[in-house]
Write a protein that holds these residues in place. Sequence first.
Motif, mmCIF file in Angstrom:
data_model
loop_
_atom_site.group_PDB
_atom_site.id
_atom_site.type_symbol
_atom_site.label_atom_id
_atom_site.label_comp_id
_atom_site.label_asym_id
_atom_site.label_seq_id
_atom_site.Cartn_x
_atom_site.Cartn_y
_atom_site.Cartn_z
ATOM 1 N N VAL A 1 50.861 40.788 37.547
ATOM 2 C CA VAL A 1 49.810 40.977 38.403
ATOM 3 C C VAL A 1 48.555 41.680 37.910
ATOM 4 O O VAL A 1 47.549 41.688 38.622
ATOM 5 C CB VAL A 1 50.447 41.728 39.526
ATOM 6 C CG1 VAL A 1 49.696 42.178 40.743
ATOM 7 C CG2 VAL A 1 51.565 40.816 40.264
ATOM 8 N N LEU A 2 48.706 42.554 36.951
ATOM 9 C CA LEU A 2 47.665 43.427 36.408
ATOM 10 C C LEU A 2 46.928 42.502 35.388
ATOM 11 O O LEU A 2 47.536 41.845 34.560
ATOM 12 C CB LEU A 2 48.107 44.532 36.019
ATOM 13 C CG LEU A 2 48.766 45.525 36.794
ATOM 14 C CD1 LEU A 2 49.287 46.791 36.244
ATOM 15 C CD2 LEU A 2 48.144 45.864 38.122
ATOM 16 N N THR B 1 42.530 49.963 39.891
ATOM 17 C CA THR B 1 43.266 48.902 39.463
ATOM 18 C C THR B 1 42.776 47.461 39.171
ATOM 19 O O THR B 1 41.850 46.937 39.938
ATOM 20 C CB THR B 1 44.152 48.749 40.405
ATOM 21 O OG1 THR B 1 44.911 49.982 41.021
ATOM 22 C CG2 THR B 1 45.715 47.710 40.171
ATOM 23 N N PHE C 1 43.187 43.601 38.754
ATOM 24 C CA PHE C 1 44.350 42.621 39.076
ATOM 25 C C PHE C 1 43.717 41.247 38.576
ATOM 26 O O PHE C 1 42.552 41.079 38.084
ATOM 27 C CB PHE C 1 44.144 42.369 40.691
ATOM 28 C CG PHE C 1 44.798 43.300 41.581
ATOM 29 C CD1 PHE C 1 46.156 43.481 41.458
ATOM 30 C CD2 PHE C 1 43.868 44.368 41.884
ATOM 31 C CE1 PHE C 1 46.568 44.374 42.416
ATOM 32 C CE2 PHE C 1 44.438 45.256 42.741
ATOM 33 C CZ PHE C 1 45.715 45.601 43.075
ATOM 34 N N ARG C 2 44.753 40.570 38.023
ATOM 35 C CA ARG C 2 44.496 39.298 37.326
ATOM 36 C C ARG C 2 44.221 38.205 38.715
ATOM 37 O O ARG C 2 45.133 38.061 39.605
ATOM 38 C CB ARG C 2 45.681 38.807 36.631
ATOM 39 C CG ARG C 2 45.743 37.591 35.919
ATOM 40 C CD ARG C 2 47.004 37.224 35.347
ATOM 41 N NE ARG C 2 47.374 38.112 34.174
ATOM 42 C CZ ARG C 2 47.156 38.064 32.887
ATOM 43 N NH1 ARG C 2 46.571 37.050 32.464
ATOM 44 N NH2 ARG C 2 47.518 39.029 31.979
ATOM 45 N N ASP D 1 43.929 34.944 45.524
ATOM 46 C CA ASP D 1 43.257 34.986 44.011
ATOM 47 C C ASP D 1 42.808 33.371 43.445
ATOM 48 O O ASP D 1 42.405 33.262 42.292
ATOM 49 C CB ASP D 1 44.236 35.219 43.052
ATOM 50 C CG ASP D 1 45.396 34.382 42.593
ATOM 51 O OD1 ASP D 1 45.512 33.412 43.469
ATOM 52 O OD2 ASP D 1 45.932 34.528 41.590
ATOM 53 N N ILE E 1 48.262 38.974 47.090
ATOM 54 C CA ILE E 1 48.288 40.362 46.626
ATOM 55 C C ILE E 1 47.951 41.498 47.685
ATOM 56 O O ILE E 1 46.760 41.472 48.134
ATOM 57 C CB ILE E 1 47.755 40.675 45.259
ATOM 58 C CG1 ILE E 1 47.925 39.614 43.995
ATOM 59 C CG2 ILE E 1 48.226 42.127 44.711
ATOM 60 C CD1 ILE E 1 47.056 39.771 42.955
ATOM 61 N N CYS F 1 38.670 44.210 40.318
ATOM 62 C CA CYS F 1 39.320 45.505 40.641
ATOM 63 C C CYS F 1 39.037 46.083 42.310
ATOM 64 O O CYS F 1 38.256 45.742 42.855
ATOM 65 C CB CYS F 1 38.289 46.703 39.935
ATOM 66 S SG CYS F 1 38.624 46.779 38.272
ATOM 67 N N ILE G 1 51.617 48.122 45.553
ATOM 68 C CA ILE G 1 51.026 46.950 45.522
ATOM 69 C C ILE G 1 52.377 45.983 45.561
ATOM 70 O O ILE G 1 53.290 46.049 44.905
ATOM 71 C CB ILE G 1 50.389 46.572 44.187
ATOM 72 C CG1 ILE G 1 49.155 47.716 44.121
ATOM 73 C CG2 ILE G 1 49.916 45.374 43.673
ATOM 74 C CD1 ILE G 1 48.625 47.824 42.453
#
Length: 274
Positions: free
Chosen positions: A34-35, A146, A148-149, A201, A207, A243, A268
Amino acid sequence: MSDVVRIDNPAATGEVHAHGAHVTDWTPAGAEPVLWLSPLADLTPGSAIRGGVPVCFPWFGDGPDDAYEPKHGFARNAIWTVVETTDESVRLRLTDADVTDLPGRDRWQHAFTLELVVTVGAELALELTCTNSGAEDFSYGSALHTYFRVADIGRTTVAGLGGATYLDKVAGGSAVQDGPIRFTGETDRVYESVADVVVEDGSGRRIMIIKTGSADTVVWNPWQDRAAAMADFPDDGWAQMLCIEAANAAGHEITLAPGESHTLSQRIKLPSTP
């Protein structure tokens, strides 16, 4: 204890570094990471790690007068103490005694204790607590920065901030968000909002970010030119990251009297997760 704590349980895997109390991985069971962590990230102590979840403290960005260094404060460059680990969590601590020689400490000389508790499971939970351990009031800014991907930033949307006023650090000035956020260029905004947000995403994955103790939500993507100018950022990395940051900044800094504490927290999760 180890400088890197790796958590592996039936619900998820995760990784937390003592360097910056930095979370660099959270991967729920059966899901993709997820990150987002830059493949060019500098893990050398004293440097800021690009990606994951940097801890910003005691100021956000360039500080209250836009002149502080290092950017986002000294906590993300410090070596924290790993106080406790379990199969699901890690607790880390940083005090004023740990940062006497760090760049930026001369700009903010208060006595403090920071604790970060990271819980890795079907949700990733972070709780950052600051306690004033000195004899005078102080004010500070903070954020859980944070990364995020995402599958495709051009198809990514962020819901939950409609109607919120934001400071636009790219275009200048302020505006009110109309509907979901979409991305067509460099984005750097500080939203006045306590609301939860949902990132879609571009691949169908959603997310959810739930926060408490936070007056602001920061939304950032550097886009192509800014990414190319950063040595620790792949030239094409901007297209797969975003982010979303729980923060207290831009006039919403926290003031603590001696002995008082404040907790900034962020949860999250993937909405399909029970």
